[in-house]
Design a protein around this motif. Structure first.
Motif, mmCIF file in Angstrom:
data_model
loop_
_atom_site.group_PDB
_atom_site.id
_atom_site.type_symbol
_atom_site.label_atom_id
_atom_site.label_comp_id
_atom_site.label_asym_id
_atom_site.label_seq_id
_atom_site.Cartn_x
_atom_site.Cartn_y
_atom_site.Cartn_z
ATOM 1 N N ILE A 243 0.843 -1.208 0.000
ATOM 2 C CA ILE A 243 0.000 0.000 0.000
ATOM 3 C C ILE A 243 0.871 1.248 0.000
ATOM 4 O O ILE A 243 0.621 2.205 -0.750
ATOM 5 N N TYR A 244 1.906 1.241 0.837
ATOM 6 C CA TYR A 244 2.846 2.371 0.857
ATOM 7 C C TYR A 244 3.515 2.533 -0.503
ATOM 8 O O TYR A 244 3.627 3.653 -1.026
ATOM 9 N N SER A 245 3.938 1.418 -1.104
ATOM 10 C CA SER A 245 4.624 1.468 -2.403
ATOM 11 C C SER A 245 3.728 2.044 -3.480
ATOM 12 O O SER A 245 4.173 2.839 -4.323
ATOM 13 N N GLN A 246 2.449 1.658 -3.483
ATOM 14 C CA GLN A 246 1.534 2.180 -4.492
ATOM 15 C C GLN A 246 1.391 3.688 -4.383
ATOM 16 O O GLN A 246 1.297 4.392 -5.405
ATOM 17 N N LYS A 247 1.395 4.204 -3.161
ATOM 18 C CA LYS A 247 1.325 5.655 -2.964
ATOM 19 C C LYS A 247 2.563 6.336 -3.553
ATOM 20 O O LYS A 247 2.467 7.399 -4.171
ATOM 21 N N ILE A 248 3.723 5.700 -3.373
ATOM 22 C CA ILE A 248 4.963 6.239 -3.945
ATOM 23 C C ILE A 248 4.900 6.214 -5.461
ATOM 24 O O ILE A 248 5.245 7.193 -6.141
ATOM 25 N N TYR A 249 4.442 5.108 -6.025
ATOM 26 C CA TYR A 249 4.352 4.999 -7.479
ATOM 27 C C TYR A 249 3.390 6.035 -8.048
ATOM 28 O O TYR A 249 3.636 6.611 -9.121
ATOM 29 N N ASP A 250 2.294 6.273 -7.348
ATOM 30 C CA ASP A 250 1.288 7.214 -7.846
ATOM 31 C C ASP A 250 1.801 8.643 -7.861
ATOM 32 O O ASP A 250 1.370 9.459 -8.697
ATOM 33 N N THR A 251 2.718 8.958 -6.958
ATOM 34 C CA THR A 251 3.199 10.339 -6.858
ATOM 35 C C THR A 251 4.543 10.567 -7.554
ATOM 36 O O THR A 251 4.761 11.611 -8.170
ATOM 37 N N LEU A 252 5.434 9.569 -7.489
ATOM 38 C CA LEU A 252 6.795 9.765 -8.008
ATOM 39 C C LEU A 252 7.112 8.911 -9.233
ATOM 40 O O LEU A 252 8.093 9.179 -9.931
ATOM 41 N N GLY A 253 6.335 7.861 -9.489
ATOM 42 C CA GLY A 253 6.675 6.927 -10.554
ATOM 43 C C GLY A 253 7.405 5.728 -9.994
ATOM 44 O O GLY A 253 7.812 5.703 -8.831
ATOM 45 N N LYS A 254 7.590 4.708 -10.827
ATOM 46 C CA LYS A 254 8.212 3.465 -10.378
ATOM 47 C C LYS A 254 9.730 3.563 -10.409
ATOM 48 O O LYS A 254 10.313 3.996 -11.402
ATOM 49 N N ASP A 255 10.354 3.127 -9.324
ATOM 50 C CA ASP A 255 11.805 3.121 -9.266
ATOM 51 C C ASP A 255 12.335 1.781 -9.760
ATOM 52 O O ASP A 255 11.574 0.912 -10.186
#
Length: 323
Positions: A243-255
């Motif tokens: 869930i935390y990772s999806q929030k990061i992906y939604d705001t910053l993109g996939k690392d």
């Protein structure tokens, strides 16, 4: 009239779980279209227990079902469905069967076998595999060593040559795993191969797997005491980190596990192989297997960076809410 066997062999990390759950949940709709998707085990939607019988090294986590028993069950299921013109089997475990697939070809000699292969760009494959292994509680070590140890898995040309010798090049459908190029989703891509032109009546499932972002991976590796965690607590924590990772992906993109310059050099080593595969299996006019250009992102978080205080705070907040 001879029946068709659609054999989906993966590869791993190309939406195989999505495909298998979609086909499994829509068995009745497929049957109405004359296609049998066997459900011989209630533990998995894929046919790993079939593929395991043709592997030199069977997968230890797969439920063992003897080959003869599997073949008899499939035969009975087809007999019970006289209107069926096709059989569909799906497991990424077939990708690792190698020469023992000759035996599979003999066991299903009464079928015209059509092989479906999805291939993921090599850098993205290793990236996805690393994240999966972290989620699966494996000790993956550093990313550089992980990639180096996995290079043999990226020789798509060698595997395809072996499969071609068994099933014939004319019976291949190669699909580059590039979701952004699919207008109607992966499910529709697979149905089209089986000559089903619409997903009308089918249940479309949501995404099942969320990969961990780099900060979440650092949390697993640097903070979590994996050995002391029971499986239920570990699974709940991984879900929360998703869930935390999806929030990061939604705001910053996939690392990614590789730095931009590393990815560029890495992809260059596969450029010739990928072009050859595209020309041989997709069409002479196709100059590259993967059409979407690689655009390096220089502002994404590196896997090598330690967790920041803000990341620890944000992750702890999600864990408190979800676990």
């Amino acid at each position: 009239m001879r029946k068709t066997l659609y054999l989906h062999v993966g590869t791993p990390k190309t939406g195989t779980s999505t495909i298998q759950w979609f086909l499994y949940r829509n068995r009745e709709v497929l049957a109405q279209q004359g296609i049998l998707y066997p459900a011989l085990s209630d533990k998995t939607p894929g046919h790993h227990y079939i593929a395991n019988n043709y592997r030199t090294q069977p997968l230890s986590w797969v439920e063992p079902i003897p080959r003869g028993k599997v073949l008899r069950k499939i035969a009975r299921a087809m007999e019970a469905m006289p209107e069926a013109h096709s059989l569909c089997l799906s497991s990424e475990a077939f990708w690792g069967c190698r020469k023992r697939l000759n035996k599979f070809r003999q066991d299903f000699a009464d079928y015209d076998i059509k092989v479906i292969v999805l291939l993921r760009r090599q850098d993205d494959f290793m990236n996805a595999l690393y994240r999966q292994d972290v989620k699966a509680r494996k000790r993956v070590g550093d990313a550089v060593t992980f990639v180096r140890n996995g290079l043999k898995r990226l020789d798509y040309r060698e595997k395809l040559t072996l499969l071609e010798g068994i099933f014939g090049r004319e019976n291949f459908t190669i699909i580059p795993f590039e979701p952004a190029t699919w207008h109607d989703g992966l499910e529709n891509v697979v149905l089209n191969i089986m000559n089903i032109k619409s997903t009308e009546g089918f249940r479309i499932l949501g995404q099942r797997n969320i990969s961990l972002c780099n900060a979440a991976i650092r949390y697993v590796q640097d903070v979590m005491d994996i050995e002391a965690m029971d499986q239920e607590t570990y699974a709940a924590t991984i879900r929360a980190l998703g869930i935390y990772s999806q929030k990061i992906y939604d705001t910053l993109g996939k690392d990614h596990i590789m730095a931009p310059e590393e990815r560029t050099a890495f992809l260059e080593t596969y450029r010739e192989q990928n072009a050859e595969i595209a020309s041989r299996y997709i069409g002479a006019e196709r100059s590259s297997l993967f059409q979407l250009p690689y655009k390096p992102h220089t502002n994404l978080r590196s896997l090598e960076e330690p967790l920041s205080r803000q990341e620890m705070k944000d992750i702890s907040k999600v864990l408190k809410q979800e676990v």
